[in-house]
Design a protein around this motif. Structure first.
Motif, PDB file in Angstrom:
ATOM      1  N   SER A   1      50.354  89.918  22.351  1.00 57.54           N
ATOM      2  CA  SER A   1      49.606  89.704  23.590  1.00 57.54           C
ATOM      3  C   SER A   1      48.632  90.837  23.869  1.00 57.54           C
ATOM      4  O   SER A   1      47.558  90.621  24.433  1.00 57.54           O
ATOM      5  CB  SER A   1      50.578  89.547  24.764  1.00 57.54           C
ATOM      6  OG  SER A   1      51.253  88.312  24.705  1.00 57.54           O
TER       7      SER A   1
ATOM      8  N   GLU B   1      49.502  81.276  24.524  1.00 62.37           N
ATOM      9  CA  GLU B   1      50.006  82.643  24.546  1.00 62.37           C
ATOM     10  C   GLU B   1      49.137  83.491  25.463  1.00 62.37           C
ATOM     11  O   GLU B   1      47.921  83.369  25.473  1.00 62.37           O
ATOM     12  CB  GLU B   1      50.029  83.241  23.130  1.00 62.37           C
ATOM     13  CG  GLU B   1      50.959  82.519  22.172  1.00 62.37           C
ATOM     14  CD  GLU B   1      52.421  82.549  22.587  1.00 62.37           C
ATOM     15  OE1 GLU B   1      52.769  83.346  23.488  1.00 62.37           O
ATOM     16  OE2 GLU B   1      53.210  81.776  22.013  1.00 62.37           O
ATOM     17  N   ASN B   2      49.778  84.369  26.196  1.00 64.87           N
ATOM     18  CA  ASN B   2      49.097  85.173  27.200  1.00 64.87           C
ATOM     19  C   ASN B   2      48.481  86.415  26.575  1.00 64.87           C
ATOM     20  O   ASN B   2      49.043  87.010  25.662  1.00 64.87           O
ATOM     21  CB  ASN B   2      50.129  85.570  28.263  1.00 64.87           C
ATOM     22  CG  ASN B   2      49.506  86.008  29.567  1.00 64.87           C
ATOM     23  OD1 ASN B   2      49.920  86.990  30.159  1.00 64.87           O
ATOM     24  ND2 ASN B   2      48.503  85.281  30.030  1.00 64.87           N
TER      25      ASN B   2
ATOM     26  N   TRP C   1      47.158  90.378  27.197  1.00 58.64           N
ATOM     27  CA  TRP C   1      47.417  91.504  28.110  1.00 58.64           C
ATOM     28  C   TRP C   1      46.423  92.627  27.867  1.00 58.64           C
ATOM     29  O   TRP C   1      46.032  92.885  26.727  1.00 58.64           O
ATOM     30  CB  TRP C   1      48.825  92.068  27.884  1.00 58.64           C
ATOM     31  CG  TRP C   1      49.945  91.099  28.076  1.00 58.64           C
ATOM     32  CD1 TRP C   1      49.860  89.826  28.571  1.00 58.64           C
ATOM     33  CD2 TRP C   1      51.323  91.312  27.764  1.00 58.64           C
ATOM     34  NE1 TRP C   1      51.104  89.233  28.592  1.00 58.64           N
ATOM     35  CE2 TRP C   1      52.019  90.125  28.103  1.00 58.64           C
ATOM     36  CE3 TRP C   1      52.026  92.378  27.238  1.00 58.64           C
ATOM     37  CZ2 TRP C   1      53.390  89.992  27.916  1.00 58.64           C
ATOM     38  CZ3 TRP C   1      53.401  92.255  27.064  1.00 58.64           C
ATOM     39  CH2 TRP C   1      54.072  91.069  27.406  1.00 58.64           C
TER      40      TRP C   1
ATOM     41  N   SER D   1      52.306  87.184  34.817  1.00 62.12           N
ATOM     42  CA  SER D   1      51.222  86.915  33.885  1.00 62.12           C
ATOM     43  C   SER D   1      51.732  86.039  32.754  1.00 62.12           C
ATOM     44  O   SER D   1      52.522  86.480  31.920  1.00 62.12           O
ATOM     45  CB  SER D   1      50.672  88.232  33.320  1.00 62.12           C
ATOM     46  OG  SER D   1      49.557  87.982  32.492  1.00 62.12           O
ATOM     47  N   GLN D   2      51.259  84.799  32.693  1.00 64.74           N
ATOM     48  CA  GLN D   2      51.779  83.851  31.725  1.00 64.74           C
ATOM     49  C   GLN D   2      50.763  82.765  31.438  1.00 64.74           C
ATOM     50  O   GLN D   2      50.036  82.333  32.338  1.00 64.74           O
ATOM     51  CB  GLN D   2      53.070  83.229  32.247  1.00 64.74           C
ATOM     52  CG  GLN D   2      53.734  82.239  31.319  1.00 64.74           C
ATOM     53  CD  GLN D   2      53.998  82.819  29.945  1.00 64.74           C
ATOM     54  OE1 GLN D   2      53.229  82.589  29.034  1.00 64.74           O
ATOM     55  NE2 GLN D   2      55.070  83.564  29.782  1.00 64.74           N
ATOM     56  N   GLN D   3      50.693  82.379  30.170  1.00 65.99           N
ATOM     57  CA  GLN D   3      49.818  81.307  29.704  1.00 65.99           C
ATOM     58  C   GLN D   3      48.379  81.550  30.169  1.00 65.99           C
ATOM     59  O   GLN D   3      47.801  82.579  29.850  1.00 65.99           O
ATOM     60  CB  GLN D   3      50.382  79.945  30.129  1.00 65.99           C
ATOM     61  CG  GLN D   3      51.797  79.708  29.613  1.00 65.99           C
ATOM     62  CD  GLN D   3      52.116  78.255  29.380  1.00 65.99           C
ATOM     63  OE1 GLN D   3      51.456  77.577  28.595  1.00 65.99           O
ATOM     64  NE2 GLN D   3      53.147  77.781  30.053  1.00 65.99           N
TER      65      GLN D   3
ATOM     66  N   MET E   1      57.518  87.504  28.937  1.00 63.99           N
ATOM     67  CA  MET E   1      56.288  87.615  29.708  1.00 63.99           C
ATOM     68  C   MET E   1      56.223  88.889  30.543  1.00 63.99           C
ATOM     69  O   MET E   1      57.239  89.515  30.838  1.00 63.99           O
ATOM     70  CB  MET E   1      56.131  86.407  30.630  1.00 63.99           C
ATOM     71  CG  MET E   1      57.305  86.188  31.562  1.00 63.99           C
ATOM     72  SD  MET E   1      57.052  84.811  32.691  1.00 63.99           S
ATOM     73  CE  MET E   1      55.804  85.479  33.765  1.00 63.99           C
TER      74      MET E   1
ATOM     75  N   PRO F   1      42.092  84.970  32.351  1.00 63.74           N
ATOM     76  CA  PRO F   1      42.460  85.571  31.060  1.00 63.74           C
ATOM     77  C   PRO F   1      41.433  86.530  30.477  1.00 63.74           C
ATOM     78  O   PRO F   1      41.787  87.412  29.707  1.00 63.74           O
ATOM     79  CB  PRO F   1      42.651  84.348  30.157  1.00 63.74           C
ATOM     80  CG  PRO F   1      43.098  83.274  31.080  1.00 63.74           C
ATOM     81  CD  PRO F   1      42.321  83.501  32.345  1.00 63.74           C
TER      82      PRO F   1
ATOM     83  N   THR G   1      41.550  90.219  33.007  1.00 63.71           N
ATOM     84  CA  THR G   1      42.820  90.644  33.580  1.00 63.71           C
ATOM     85  C   THR G   1      42.876  92.152  33.799  1.00 63.71           C
ATOM     86  O   THR G   1      43.560  92.624  34.710  1.00 63.71           O
ATOM     87  CB  THR G   1      43.985  90.224  32.665  1.00 63.71           C
ATOM     88  OG1 THR G   1      43.869  88.822  32.386  1.00 63.71           O
ATOM     89  CG2 THR G   1      45.332  90.464  33.321  1.00 63.71           C
TER      90      THR G   1
END
Length: 478
Positions: free
Chosen positions: A226, A272-273, A275, A408-410, A446, A459, A462
Motif C-alpha cells: 500500500s 487495494e488501498n 498509503w 482508510s480502505q479501498q 487496513m 486516493p 491522501t
C-alpha cells in the motif's frame, strides 16, 4: 547463477556502495557493522551497477542499545509551508471524449495522441527529484527488511514447528523463493538510486511462533504494497514507476499468500488501498534496530503509535472474544501480530468449516473478524518517542486534539467521531458503508488514524491528511 541486467533497462544507474562483510563474531549490538546481503559489482556497458548476489542471516535480531548520534528525519534546506493547500482541478485537465473516436492527429500509426514518455526519447531508469529519491529509498528499506524477515523465520523455527503450523516443505520452499524475489527487488531499487542507496540493517522482530511470523509477514507486506500504491503515480520519473510497478505486483501476491498461510481470506476487497509514504515509514521504522554508519536517512514523518486494544486475534475461532486490553497482541508496536499460544478458543488444527484457520487456499468465516457497529478501543502514544534505526528518529505530529477516527480502505477514507475516555484513550464504532453495490468499505488489513479534522481526501491526494494525523495504527478487519 548471476545473469547480467539489460543495459537498456538500467541505463545510467550508479554503483551503490557495498560495505565489506564482517565476521559474525565481530558484531556488537549498538556498534557499526555490515549489511547482511553481500553485493558484488556488475557492468552493463554504461555505468557500474550492483547485484545483490546472496544472503547471510543477520548476526543479531533485537533492540538497539546504543546512543544515536543523529536524531530526526532528513531535512531539506528549507520548508516552504506547514501543509499543502487545497486547490481546484488542474486547469489543463479539460479533455473529454463524447464521440468515442480519436479527436487529435496520431503521431504514428495506431498510436493515439497523448501519453507521457511516448515521444521516442530513450528511457532513463533513475530517480528525477527529491520526491523520487526519498520514495524509492523508503521502498528499498522495505525490500531489505523483507529479505531478512522471510529468511529469519525459515532459520529460526524447526521442521516440527512448521508442520504443527500446517506448513510443509513445499510451503517453506515457496517462502524461500519469495525471499529470493526480494534479492531482485533490492538490486533494482539500489541501481535506480545510485551510490547513496540505503544498505541493509539489523531488525527487532516481535514473533515467537511460526503463526506469529506468518501473521507479521502479511502485515508487513500490506504496508509495503500500500505504501507504494500511494506514491507510484506521483513519481517524476515515469520509467522508475514502470519498474516499481512490476516489482510491487509481486509484493501483492506475497501479501495474498501470507494471508492464506495465516488462514485468512486471501482477497476480501475490490480495490487495494494506497498509503502516503509517512504511513508506511511509521509502520516500518519500529522494527529496524540498527543501521550501518552513514546510512541514508529518510525525510518522511514518524507518527505516534495508535494501538487498537481489541484488534481481532486471527488465531481465535471466535475473533470477537479477543481481550479488550491489548494483551492479545505480542507487543505495543503498530504491526505486532496476534498472540498464537492461546489456552482456549484457538482455531488452529480445528477441522470445522467456518471456524478453522489452518493454511488453505481460502476460508469462509462463519463469524467475521469485525463488523459494522463494532466498538473499537484505542490507546495512543504522545509524540516525541525515539524509534527506528539506532533510535534516531522521533515521532511527531502537527495536529491538534484528536476528534475523529479515519478509516482508510479501498477507494475511501471514512471518518467516525472519536469519544475520548481518558488520558490518550478512547473509542469509536466501525462504520457501515459501501464502495459499489454490497462491497463493504471496511475489510482486510487496513490503516486507521486519529485526526483533528475530517478533511476530504481521495486516493490521489491522501497525503494532504498528514498534518492532521494525531496517531496511526493498523486494523485487522474482515
Amino acid at each position: 547463477m548471476y545473469t547480467r541486467p539489460s543495459a537498456v533497462l538500467l541505463f545510467g544507474a550508479l554503483a551503490a556502495a557495498a560495505p565489506a562483510p564482517v565476521p559474525q563474531e565481530s558484531f556488537v549490538p549498538g556498534t557499526d557493522s555490515q549489511i547482511s546481503a553481500s553485493v558484488q559489482p556488475a557492468t552493463t556497458g554504461y555505468r557500474e551497477q550492483v547485484y545483490v548476489s546472496g544472503y547471510t542471516s543477520a548476526t543479531f535480531h533485537g533492540e538497539y542499545t546504543g546512543t544515536p548520534t543523529t536524531v530526526g528525519a532528513a531535512n531539506a534546506p528549507a520548508t516552504l509551508a506547514a501543509s499543502i493547500p487545497a486547490l481546484p482541478p488542474n486547469p489543463t485537465a479539460t479533455y473529454y471524449n463524447s464521440q468515442g473516436v480519436p479527436l487529435n492527429p496520431m503521431p504514428a500509426p495506431y498510436m493515439p495522441a497523448g501519453g507521457l514518455g511516448t515521444n521516442g526519447t530513450l528511457p532513463r531508469y533513475m530517480v528525477e527529484s527529491d520526491f523520487d529519491f526519498e520514495s524509492i529509498a523508503l521502498g528499498l528499506y522495505q525490500e531489505w527488511i523483507e529479505l531478512d524477515l522471510f529468511h529469519d523465520g525459515l532459520a529460526r523455527f524447526t521442521d516440527e514447528e512448521f508442520t504443527e503450523a500446517g506448513l510443509g516443505p513445499e510451503a517453506r520452499s515457496l517462502i524461500e523463493f519469495m525471499a529470493d524475489q526480494e534479492t531482485g527487488h533490492s538490486t533494482l531499487l539500489t541501481n535506480m538510486l545510485g551510490e547513496r542507496a540505503p544498505a541493509q540493517c539489523y531488525y527487532n522482530y516481535p514473533y515467537t511462533t511460526v503463526r506469529e511470523w506468518v501473521d507479521f509477514m502479511q502485515r508487513v507486506t500490506r504496508f509495503g504494497e500500500s505504501g507504494v500504491w500511494g506514491f507510484i503515480n506521483h513519481l517524476d520519473s515515469r520509467e522508475v514507476g514502470q519498474l516499481l510497478a512490476q516489482s510491487i505486483a509481486t509484493e501483492a501476491r506475497q501479501q495474498m499468500i501470507f494471508r492464506q498461510m495465516t488462514g485468512l481470506t486471501p482477497m476480501n476487497v475490490h480495490f487495494e488501498n494506497g498509503w502516503p509514504q509517512s504511513w508506511a515509514w511509521t509502520m516500518l521504522a519500529p522494527y529496524i534496530s540498527y543501521c550501518p554508519q552513514n546510512e541514508t536517512r529518510l525525510a518522511w514523518q514518524n507518527f505516534p503509535t495508535l494501538r487498537i486494544l481489541n484488534n481481532p486475534n486471527v488465531n481465535r475461532y471466535s475473533p470477537n472474544d479477543t481481550a479488550q486490553d491489548g494483551s492479545e497482541q505480542v507487543g505495543p508496536r503498530i504491526v505486532d501480530p496476534s498472540v498464537s499460544n492461546l489456552t482456549e478458543g484457538s482455531c488452529q488444527n480445528l477441522n470445522v468449516t467456518g471456524y478453522g484457520c489452518d493454511p488453505a487456499i481460502a476460508h469462509n468465516k462463519s463469524e467475521p473478524l469485525t463488523f459494522p457497529g463494532r466498538k473499537v478501543l484505542f490507546e495512543w502514544e504522545a509524540p516525541g518517542q525515539a524509534v527506528g534505526p539506532n533510535n534516531s528518529y522521533v515521532t511527531a505530529t502537527t495536529a491538534g486534539a484528536p476528534k475523529f477516527v479515519g478509516w482508510s480502505q479501498q477507494l475511501n477514507l471514512t471518518y467516525t467521531p472519536l469519544t475520548v475516555t481518558g488520558n490518550n484513550t478512547g473509542y469509536s464504532y466501525q462504520p457501515l458503508g459501501y464502495v459499489y453495490g454490497d462491497n463493504g468499505i471496511i475489510n482486510g488489513t487496513m490503516a486507521v488514524m486519529l485526526t483533528d479534522l475530517d478533511l476530504y481526501v481521495t486516493p490521489f491526494n491522501t497525503s494532504m491528511l498528514n498534518p492532521h494525523i494525531v496517531a496511526l495504527g493498523l486494523y485487522m478487519a474482515g
